[in-house]
Design an enzyme around this catalytic site. Structure first.
Site, PDB file in Angstrom:
ATOM      1  NE  ARG A 126       3.608  -1.368   8.757  1.00  0.00           N
ATOM      2  CZ  ARG A 126       4.815  -0.349   8.666  1.00  0.00           C
ATOM      3  NH1 ARG A 126       5.957  -0.740   9.233  1.00  0.00           N
ATOM      4  NH2 ARG A 126       4.433   0.787   8.171  1.00  0.00           N
ATOM      5  CD  GLU A 142       1.644   3.665   4.196  1.00  0.00           C
ATOM      6  OE1 GLU A 142       1.926   4.606   2.982  1.00  0.00           O
ATOM      7  OE2 GLU A 142       2.504   3.654   5.031  1.00  0.00           O
ATOM      8  CG  ASN A 144       3.927  -0.264   4.436  1.00  0.00           C
ATOM      9  OD1 ASN A 144       4.339   1.229   4.107  1.00  0.00           O
ATOM     10  ND2 ASN A 144       3.066  -0.190   5.199  1.00  0.00           N
ATOM     11  CB  SER A 149      10.300  -0.067   9.877  1.00  0.00           C
ATOM     12  OG  SER A 149       9.210   0.697   9.982  1.00  0.00           O
ATOM     13  CE  LYS A 317       1.468   5.849   0.362  1.00  0.00           C
ATOM     14  NZ  LYS A 317       2.830   5.443  -0.020  1.00  0.00           N
ATOM     15  CE  LYS A 386      -2.012   8.187   2.782  1.00  0.00           C
ATOM     16  NZ  LYS A 386      -2.169   6.815   3.261  1.00  0.00           N
ATOM     17  CD  GLU A 390       5.776   3.642   1.023  1.00  0.00           C
ATOM     18  OE1 GLU A 390       5.357   3.720   2.248  1.00  0.00           O
ATOM     19  OE2 GLU A 390       4.862   3.143   0.254  1.00  0.00           O
ATOM     20  N   GLY A 391       8.320   6.434   4.367  1.00  0.00           N
ATOM     21  CA  GLY A 391       9.048   6.734   5.631  1.00  0.00           C
ATOM     22  C   GLY A 391       8.455   7.887   6.287  1.00  0.00           C
ATOM     23  NE  ARG A 472       3.345   2.131  12.500  1.00  0.00           N
ATOM     24  CZ  ARG A 472       3.433   2.875  11.216  1.00  0.00           C
ATOM     25  NH1 ARG A 472       4.480   3.483  10.903  1.00  0.00           N
ATOM     26  NH2 ARG A 472       2.427   2.358  10.213  1.00  0.00           N
TER      27      ARG A 472
END
Length: 496
Positions: A126, A142, A144, A149, A317, A386, A390-391, A472
């Site tokens: 993603r 970013e 992923n 998700s 990253k 950063k 992740e998360g 989102r």
């Protein structure tokens, strides 16, 4: 420049009716999550916007068009021909992030010494963007490579907003046209990607066997229904069964043939074709050495991994930062690998990808790293710091950066990258979380899903697909945007 239509203007009664229908549709169609400290029979509606959020059609199409290039880039980074390049970067990075990046690297090196038997890799990716409000250009936040998700709930929130529009819950008949409300097919497209992995496993390993997909999940997974939608689609559309295990359950509930390295799910004794990680992206997923050993043990099985350790490491990253250099980026796009690159804005793949980048700097002792430190001193409000995590909930923003850096040892700076902030447009949408309605300005983040199967030994990319999208949104006053972490919500697109 075309302007979007305003959000629907509703009376209190109309809004109450809308929320009533929204809750029922969400609960009836699986647009749900578990709340904290949940019982297994107590899901609640996922946090969503009341209305779809505007997004320019041209910018949306740009994000879809560039996704196959990103799939190609990260497939190539994760191939064995580029292993030395990747591991040199990761090895240096692991000196600063010993407890996570370093241990992932250790797992890979140990697996390599044992013998990695499966050359095929599966990527479910993603790429996340925000819109730069000054020119409507998408800018990458970013990329992923592990445990991406909301491919399940993204489809559902698009269906929700379409349903509300069709029943006139937005105040007038068909407030939005059907073309203005695209619905992401990411449930089916991502499950198609898992099916591709299963197909190629069977093609090269076990043509006659009934194989299954294994989901590696977190303990007390609150976002289980997002994953379940993929499982149901995989069974319905491809007749492929899947099972769910936590990493600490692997030793008791799977077995690996010591000769063939094929792995089996013991309760049904089915051969596992694909191991799909929806866990393992954060240190909290590794509670002891047991989980780290499991990660290594799974890597050397014959099952196709999604992702392999190399692919997971490619998503750090630091790799995103070095790819902003065109000469580096060109190495991983097959159609451009022999060209010389400068700053000319030529219409080729490298420049199409580069257009999505903002300035990203290392924080090490290099010349660019020293430039980054001066930029922070001059105006930290233009940047986000950063780590390799992740998360959600891990980044340091704006004026908090100098104070945070003062708590680190100088040698720890190299585990971070400094990224120029994007200035997205704001909209006066509304967010509903459980039974609370929040009326604040929001900003949105577009994620485009992609799937790929490739052979890391021959460099052949067997599949490369766009697999839907995710929107989102979060309050414009909030820096972080993770939905499961409590910072944001799931949204859908109104194209204009």
């Amino acid at each position: 420049m075309v302007s979007p239509k305003p959000f629907p203007s509703l009376s209190s009664k109309q809004q109450d009716d809308l929320v009533y229908n929204l809750h029922h549709w969400s609960l009836g169609n699986g647009l749900v999550m578990f709340p904290p400290n949940f019982k297994s029979y107590q899901p609640v509606n996922a946090p969503v916007t009341l209305f779809p959020t505007p997004f320019p059609k041209n910018s949306f199409n740009d994000a879809l068009r560039v996704q196959p290039l990103f799939n190609e880039i990260y497939s190539n980074i994760s191939s064995l021909k580029n292993e030395e390049w990747l591991l040199n970067i990761i090895s240096e990075l692991s000196n600063f992030d010993r407890d996570f990046t370093g241990r992932l690297l250790d797992c890979y090196l140990k697996a390599k010494s044992i013998g990695i038997t499966q050359p095929l890799s599966l990527g479910l990716f993603r790429s996340d963007y925000m819109l730069n409000s000054s020119d409507n250009q998408i800018k990458q936040i970013e990329f992923n490579t592990v445990s991406v998700s909301f491919c399940g709930l993204s489809s559902k929130v698009g269906e929700l907003h379409s349903y509300l529009n069709k029943i006139d819950a937005y105040g007038s008949p068909d407030y939005y046209t059907e073309d203005e409300l695209p619905i992401s097919d990411s449930i089916n497209e991502i499950s198609n990607g898992l099916a591709d992995g299963n197909y190629y496993y069977n093609k090269f390993e076990t043509p006659e066997a009934e194989t299954v997909v294994l989901f590696i999940i977190q303990e007390k997974e609150r976002n289980a229904f997002d994953q379940r939608h993929l499982e149901y689609s995989l069974l319905k559309n491809h007749n492929v069964k899947s099972y769910r295990l936590q990493m600490d359950q692997i030793p008791a509930l799977t077995k690996t043939d010591p000769i063939t390295k094929k792995i089996y799910y013991l309760p049904t004794n089915k051969e596992i074709s694909v191991i799909y990680y929806r866990a393992g992206y954060a240190p909290s997923d590794f509670k002891s050495d047991l989980e780290w050993n499991v990660r290594t043990d799974l890597e050397v099985t014959k099952a196709i991994k999604c992702p392999t350790l190399l692919t997971q490491l490619s998503g750090c990253k630091k790799i995103q930062q070095v790819l902003t250099e065109k000469i580096v980026l060109s190495k991983f796009l097959n159609s451009n690998e022999k060209k010389e690159y400068n700053n000319d804005d030529n219409d080729d793949d490298v420049n199409r990808v580069s257009k999505t980048f903002v300035n990203i700097y290392p924080m090490d002792e290099s010349s660019n790293g020293l430039i980054a430190r001066k930029l922070i001193e001059k105006n930290p409000n233009n940047f986000v710091l950063k780590p390799q995590r992740e998360g959600g909930g891990n980044n340091i923003y704006k004026e908090n950066i100098p104070g945070f850096l003062s708590t680190l040892k100088a040698e720890e700076f190299g585990s971070y990258i400094l990224m120029e902030l994007i200035n997205p447009p704001t909209y006066e949408n509304k967010i509903i979380r459980k039974d609370e309605i929040y009326s604040e300005s929001i900003v949105s983040e577009l994620g485009v899903f992609g799937t790929a199967v490739w052979n890391s030994e021959t460099d052949e990319i067997l599949t490369n697909k766009v697999a839907g999208y995710l929107l989102r949104s979060k309050f414009s006053t909030s820096d972080e945007g993770g939905v499961a972490a409590g910072f944001g919500c799931i949204d859908s697109i109104y194209l204009y």
